[in-house]
Design an enzyme around this catalytic site. Structure first.
Site, PDB file in Angstrom:
ATOM      1  N   GLU A  39      48.649  40.773  46.373  1.00  0.00           N
ATOM      2  CA  GLU A  39      48.552  41.301  45.016  1.00  0.00           C
ATOM      3  C   GLU A  39      49.512  42.482  44.839  1.00  0.00           C
ATOM      4  OE1 GLU A  39      46.645  40.071  42.646  1.00  0.00           O
ATOM      5  OE2 GLU A  39      45.530  38.635  43.873  1.00  0.00           O
ATOM      6  N   LYS A  98      34.003  38.329  51.859  1.00  0.00           N
ATOM      7  CA  LYS A  98      33.790  36.940  52.293  1.00  0.00           C
ATOM      8  C   LYS A  98      32.774  36.857  53.430  1.00  0.00           C
ATOM      9  CE  LYS A  98      38.474  35.767  50.838  1.00  0.00           C
ATOM     10  NZ  LYS A  98      39.873  35.535  51.251  1.00  0.00           N
TER      11      LYS A  98
END
Length: 337
Positions: free
Chosen positions: A208, A223
């Site tokens: 990003e 996660k």
């Protein structure tokens, strides 16, 4: 043939990928599953397009690709300015598809469930921080709340834990769940500087513009926390131990590679414990992935050791997880299969 109506919220790369899969594979889904899926609204940051009969997905994709915004969606169509909560409240849809990065999305996930709408999401924070409330409400309403694409993109680790190894007790999950850090580490191993590796990752769309969540280990921690929720019980994110790769030196990374024990950002999930930490792994071992690959090694009492490896990122890969959940939602709602 029953029709499943969708509101897609988020129309960046993943949202367009989901629309593309639905557009190109709809004849296959109708034939194989007896499912007629129609998208009745799509929302990006600038506008909501809404057609209760069904949006022309090819036109929507081309409009976004060409103009960068859905507000330019043709003169013959009406364009609205609705936020996600307004979409949930005002548009008639069976399932809300959240492919945003909205950290507060659990508010409108809960509202959707209260209104009798299922939810499919690739957005991690709601599942990390409000898992129990969301899942309990969905179960009480007999509605789907599905999130396969939150971990390992479309590689089916979520449904493996939820549906496939029900007789087993999980002992431990070890994995590499962040492709950005693996890409950077492997690039440094081959001679790049940290700055050069990060820039290349950003140029390739792997990292990003603000890569801090990846480099600090937050994304991997999200996660791993979701996997703990499923394998054991909901855990408070504040209890997760997180170390990123930003304190590793280029010299350390290259020396570890020369010794045959390269660094990887490893997640360890055990009952009551989630840890994210750069660790040296054996070069020929399962955790020594390269590129943007993700891997999970699941240890259970009955099956022993299971390894699941696949792409942890990518438009098509993430769309696979989201659309797979859309089909599961249809199965849940209409009992197609």
């Amino acid at each position: 043939m029953n029709s499943l109506s969708l509101s897609i919220i988020g129309f960046g790369n993943v949202g367009r990928g989901v629309a593309e899969v639905l557009y190109t594979k709809m004849p296959h889904f109708k034939k194989k599953y007896g499912i007629n899926i129609k998208v009745v609204s799509i929302t990006d940051t600038s506008a909501t397009i809404w057609d209760q009969e069904a949006i022309n997905l090819r036109e929507a994709i081309e409009t976004k690709n060409h103009f960068g915004s859905l507000k330019f969606w043709g003169n013959e169509y009406e364009v609205y300015k609705l936020d996600p909560m307004e979409v949930v409240k005002e548009i008639d849809a069976d399932v809300i598809i959240d492919v945003t990065n909205d950290k507060n999305a659990s508010k409108w996930h809960l509202e959707a469930l209260k209104r009798g709408k299922g939810v499919v999401t690739s957005n991690k924070p709601p599942v990390v921080f409000d898992y129990k409330e969301l899942v309990d409400l969905a179960n009480s309403k007999n509605l789907p709340y599905l999130f396969e694409a939150t971990v390992m993109a479309g590689t089916p680790i979520i449904n493996l834990l939820k549906e496939e190894i029900l007789a087993d007790s999980v002992k431990r999950i070890s994995g590499v769940f962040n492709g950005t850090t693996t890409f950077i580490l492997t690039s440094i191993e081959t001679g790049m500087t940290f700055k050069e590796a990060l820039k290349q990752a950003q140029t390739a769309g792997i990292a990003e513009r603000d890569p801090s969540n990846d480099l600090k280990g937050i994304d991997a921690a999200y996660k791993a926390t979701i996997l703990h929720h499923l394998a054991f019980y909901p855990i408070d994110f504040k209890e997760v131990h997180i170390e990123g790769i930003e304190n590793l030196s280029e010299e350390e990374i290259r020396e570890a590679k020369k010794e045959g024990t390269p660094f990887r950002l490893v997640a360890t999930v055990e009952e009551g414990k989630v840890e994210i930490k750069p660790k040296k792994v054996y070069e020929n071992g399962p955790l020594a992935v390269s590129g943007t690959s993700n891997v999970a090694v699941i240890e259970t009492d009955l099956l022993g050791e299971l390894m699941l490896k696949g792409s942890g990122a990518g438009i098509k890969e993430t769309a696979s997880g989201v659309v797979g959940d859309i089909i599961r939602a249809a199965v849940s709602i209409y009992k197609y299969l």
